[in-house]
Structure formats: structure tokens, C-alpha cells
Design a protein around this motif. Structure first.
Motif, PDB file in Angstrom:
ATOM      1  N   SER A  40       0.829  -1.202   0.000  1.00 27.54           N
ATOM      2  CA  SER A  40       0.000   0.000   0.000  1.00 27.54           C
ATOM      3  C   SER A  40       0.867   1.257   0.000  1.00 27.54           C
ATOM      4  CB  SER A  40      -0.918  -0.019   1.216  1.00 27.54           C
ATOM      5  OG  SER A  40      -1.662   1.150   1.295  1.00 27.54           O
ATOM      6  N   ALA A  41       1.929   1.259   0.783  1.00 22.11           N
ATOM      7  CA  ALA A  41       2.837   2.409   0.836  1.00 22.11           C
ATOM      8  C   ALA A  41       3.529   2.608  -0.513  1.00 22.11           C
ATOM      9  CB  ALA A  41       3.872   2.210   1.937  1.00 22.11           C
ATOM     10  N   LEU A  42       3.919   1.520  -1.174  1.00 23.83           N
ATOM     11  CA  LEU A  42       4.566   1.629  -2.481  1.00 23.83           C
ATOM     12  C   LEU A  42       3.590   2.162  -3.525  1.00 23.83           C
ATOM     13  CD1 LEU A  42       7.032   1.303  -4.237  1.00 23.83           C
ATOM     14  CD2 LEU A  42       6.422  -1.112  -4.547  1.00 23.83           C
ATOM     15  N   ARG A  43       2.352   1.717  -3.487  1.00 28.68           N
ATOM     16  CA  ARG A  43       1.341   2.241  -4.417  1.00 28.68           C
ATOM     17  C   ARG A  43       1.149   3.748  -4.221  1.00 28.68           C
ATOM     18  NH1 ARG A  43      -0.764  -1.601  -7.455  1.00 28.68           N
ATOM     19  NH2 ARG A  43      -1.080  -3.687  -6.642  1.00 28.68           N
ATOM     20  N   GLU A  44       1.145   4.189  -2.979  1.00 29.08           N
ATOM     21  CA  GLU A  44       1.004   5.622  -2.696  1.00 29.08           C
ATOM     22  C   GLU A  44       2.213   6.386  -3.234  1.00 29.08           C
ATOM     23  OE1 GLU A  44      -0.161   9.321  -1.706  1.00 29.08           O
ATOM     24  OE2 GLU A  44      -1.387   7.505  -1.846  1.00 29.08           O
ATOM     25  N   ARG A  45       3.414   5.845  -3.066  1.00 27.26           N
ATOM     26  CA  ARG A  45       4.607   6.514  -3.599  1.00 27.26           C
ATOM     27  C   ARG A  45       4.582   6.541  -5.122  1.00 27.26           C
ATOM     28  NH1 ARG A  45       7.705   3.218  -0.091  1.00 27.26           N
ATOM     29  NH2 ARG A  45       9.096   2.693  -1.799  1.00 27.26           N
ATOM     30  N   GLU A  46       4.008   5.501  -5.757  1.00 27.60           N
ATOM     31  CA  GLU A  46       3.853   5.514  -7.219  1.00 27.60           C
ATOM     32  C   GLU A  46       2.911   6.638  -7.646  1.00 27.60           C
ATOM     33  OE1 GLU A  46       2.552   1.665  -8.565  1.00 27.60           O
ATOM     34  OE2 GLU A  46       4.594   0.886  -8.626  1.00 27.60           O
ATOM     35  N   ILE A 101      10.217   7.611  -4.915  1.00 28.42           N
ATOM     36  CA  ILE A 101      10.617   6.202  -5.012  1.00 28.42           C
ATOM     37  C   ILE A 101      12.080   6.049  -4.602  1.00 28.42           C
ATOM     38  CG2 ILE A 101      10.822   4.187  -6.513  1.00 28.42           C
ATOM     39  CD1 ILE A 101       7.921   4.967  -6.107  1.00 28.42           C
ATOM     40  N   ALA A 102      12.973   6.754  -5.269  1.00 29.83           N
ATOM     41  CA  ALA A 102      14.408   6.730  -4.929  1.00 29.83           C
ATOM     42  C   ALA A 102      14.672   7.928  -4.029  1.00 29.83           C
ATOM     43  CB  ALA A 102      15.254   6.790  -6.195  1.00 29.83           C
ATOM     44  N   ARG A 103      14.274   7.838  -2.795  1.00 32.11           N
ATOM     45  CA  ARG A 103      14.225   8.972  -1.871  1.00 32.11           C
ATOM     46  C   ARG A 103      15.559   9.677  -1.668  1.00 32.11           C
ATOM     47  NH1 ARG A 103      10.619   5.934   2.650  1.00 32.11           N
ATOM     48  NH2 ARG A 103       8.849   5.542   1.302  1.00 32.11           N
ATOM     49  N   ASP A 104      16.634   8.939  -1.614  1.00 34.66           N
ATOM     50  CA  ASP A 104      17.935   9.537  -1.320  1.00 34.66           C
ATOM     51  C   ASP A 104      18.701   9.918  -2.586  1.00 34.66           C
ATOM     52  OD1 ASP A 104      17.428   9.162   1.376  1.00 34.66           O
ATOM     53  OD2 ASP A 104      18.325   7.162   1.382  1.00 34.66           O
ATOM     54  N   GLU A 105      18.123   9.658  -3.727  1.00 35.95           N
ATOM     55  CA  GLU A 105      18.786   9.940  -5.003  1.00 35.95           C
ATOM     56  C   GLU A 105      18.217  11.212  -5.623  1.00 35.95           C
ATOM     57  OE1 GLU A 105      20.765   7.806  -7.192  1.00 35.95           O
ATOM     58  OE2 GLU A 105      21.099   6.282  -5.682  1.00 35.95           O
ATOM     59  N   PRO A 106      19.049  11.985  -6.296  1.00 33.50           N
ATOM     60  CA  PRO A 106      18.501  13.128  -7.042  1.00 33.50           C
ATOM     61  C   PRO A 106      17.778  12.618  -8.295  1.00 33.50           C
ATOM     62  CG  PRO A 106      20.852  12.928  -7.426  1.00 33.50           C
ATOM     63  CD  PRO A 106      20.495  11.896  -6.394  1.00 33.50           C
ATOM     64  N   TRP A 107      16.934  13.446  -8.858  1.00 34.23           N
ATOM     65  CA  TRP A 107      16.238  13.075 -10.088  1.00 34.23           C
ATOM     66  C   TRP A 107      17.238  12.837 -11.207  1.00 34.23           C
ATOM     67  CZ3 TRP A 107      11.202  12.041 -10.446  1.00 34.23           C
ATOM     68  CH2 TRP A 107      10.350  12.534  -9.465  1.00 34.23           C
TER      69      TRP A 107
END
Length: 175
Positions: A40-46, A101-107
Motif C-alpha cells: 500500500s505504501a509503495l502504491r502511494e509513492r507511485e 521512489i528513490a528517496r535519497d537519489e537526485p532526479w
């Protein structure tokens, strides 16, 4: 007296087995709910990724369209926050959003030949849960294998607004 001692030991044994069974069942239920919560958390982040990516695509389109003279894209995402090409700076996006999704990575940045930013993408290489049912703007994402394949490009925003204008014009509706 020996009979009552044996009866007490048997009762304690059954209680111990019952407690072990209860712990096992509780552990399985907890594991299942943790998996459900994680999904559910991953779907929300998507959903957040799609919304934020759309915000960047719109901001890039806005920056491009507002260009005085020769139309161009920004060289840095910060230019979307404060476009100093005008006497009074303009804002094309409210803030620079992090990648959900990749929280610690820059875009990841998509650049044109002259090095200007035309789009953004997540650097996450995991497989997305969402594989179909995208909005018309992002229908090209259907079946893609990685989040990093979801590229939020200003041209896609242009194409959508252009199609909408043609559709309205062909039906005779006023814009």
C-alpha cells in the motif's frame, strides 16, 4: 496424588502448545499485514511519482513557453523555482519535489543536445507495481519494466495540450 501431578503436567503441556500455536498464527497475521502495508505504501509513492513527474513536465513546459525571444528549457531545476529571465522573477513550480521512489537519489535529468533539461525520471531500478491503467498523459508507461523508464518529459505535456486543443476545435466548442 501422582495422578493429579500427571494431569497438571499434561495441562501445562497443552497450554504451552496452545501458546506456541497462538504465537505462530499471530506472527503469520503480522507478516501478512506488514506485506499489505508495504504494498500500500509503495502504491502511494507511485501515485506521488506520477503527480510530481507531471508537475515537473508542466513546469518545464511553462518555462519553455514563457521564454522571451528564443524558446529554451532551463539548465538547472532551480530555474523553475526562480526564472530570472524577466525583470520580476517568475515561478514555474512551487518547490523542487524529491523523488518519492528513490528517496535519497537526485532526479535523473533528460537533456537536449545543448544540455538543457527537457524532462526528469526516477533513478529507481525496481519494477513498478503499476503496469497499466495510466492517465492518457502517461499511457506510454504501460508495460515498462523499471521506474527509471517512467520519463516525465515536457514534450509529452505539449502533446497532451495540443491534442486537447484540436479535439475542442474539431467539435466546434469554444476553448
Amino acid at each position: 496424588m501422582a495422578a493429579s501431578m500427571q494431569s497438571g503436567k499434561a495441562c501445562a503441556g497443552f497450554t504451552f502448545i496452545g501458546v506456541l500455536w497462538l504465537i505462530a498464527v499471530s506472527s503469520m497475521a503480522l507478516a501478512a499485514s506488514a506485506t499489505l502495508w508495504s504494498t500500500s505504501a509503495l502504491r502511494e509513492r507511485e501515485r506521488q511519482l506520477l503527480w510530481i513527474g507531471g508537475q515537473y513536465a508542466q513546469a518545464l513546459r511553462s518555462y519553455y513557453r514563457a521564454s522571451p525571444g528564443l524558446a529554451q528549457y532551463p539548465q538547472d531545476l532551480n530555474e523553475l523555482l526562480e526564472d530570472n529571465r524577466f525583470p520580476a522573477p517568475r515561478r514555474h513550480i512551487r518547490r523542487l519535489y524529491p523523488d518519492p521512489i528513490a528517496r535519497d537519489e537526485p532526479w535523473g535529468l533528460l537533456r537536449s543536445i545543448d544540455g538543457r533539461i527537457t524532462g526528469v525520471y526516477s533513478r529507481a531500478t525496481e519494477a513498478p507495481l503499476k503496469r497499466s491503467g495510466f492517465d492518457a498523459q502517461w499511457v506510454a508507461f504501460e508495460g515498462l519494466e523499471h521506474y527509471s523508464d517512467w520519463q516525465f518529459v515536457a514534450e509529452q505535456a505539449f502533446a497532451e495540450s495540443g491534442n486537447g486543443a484540436r479535439r475542442q476545435g474539431s467539435q466546434g466548442d469554444a476553448p
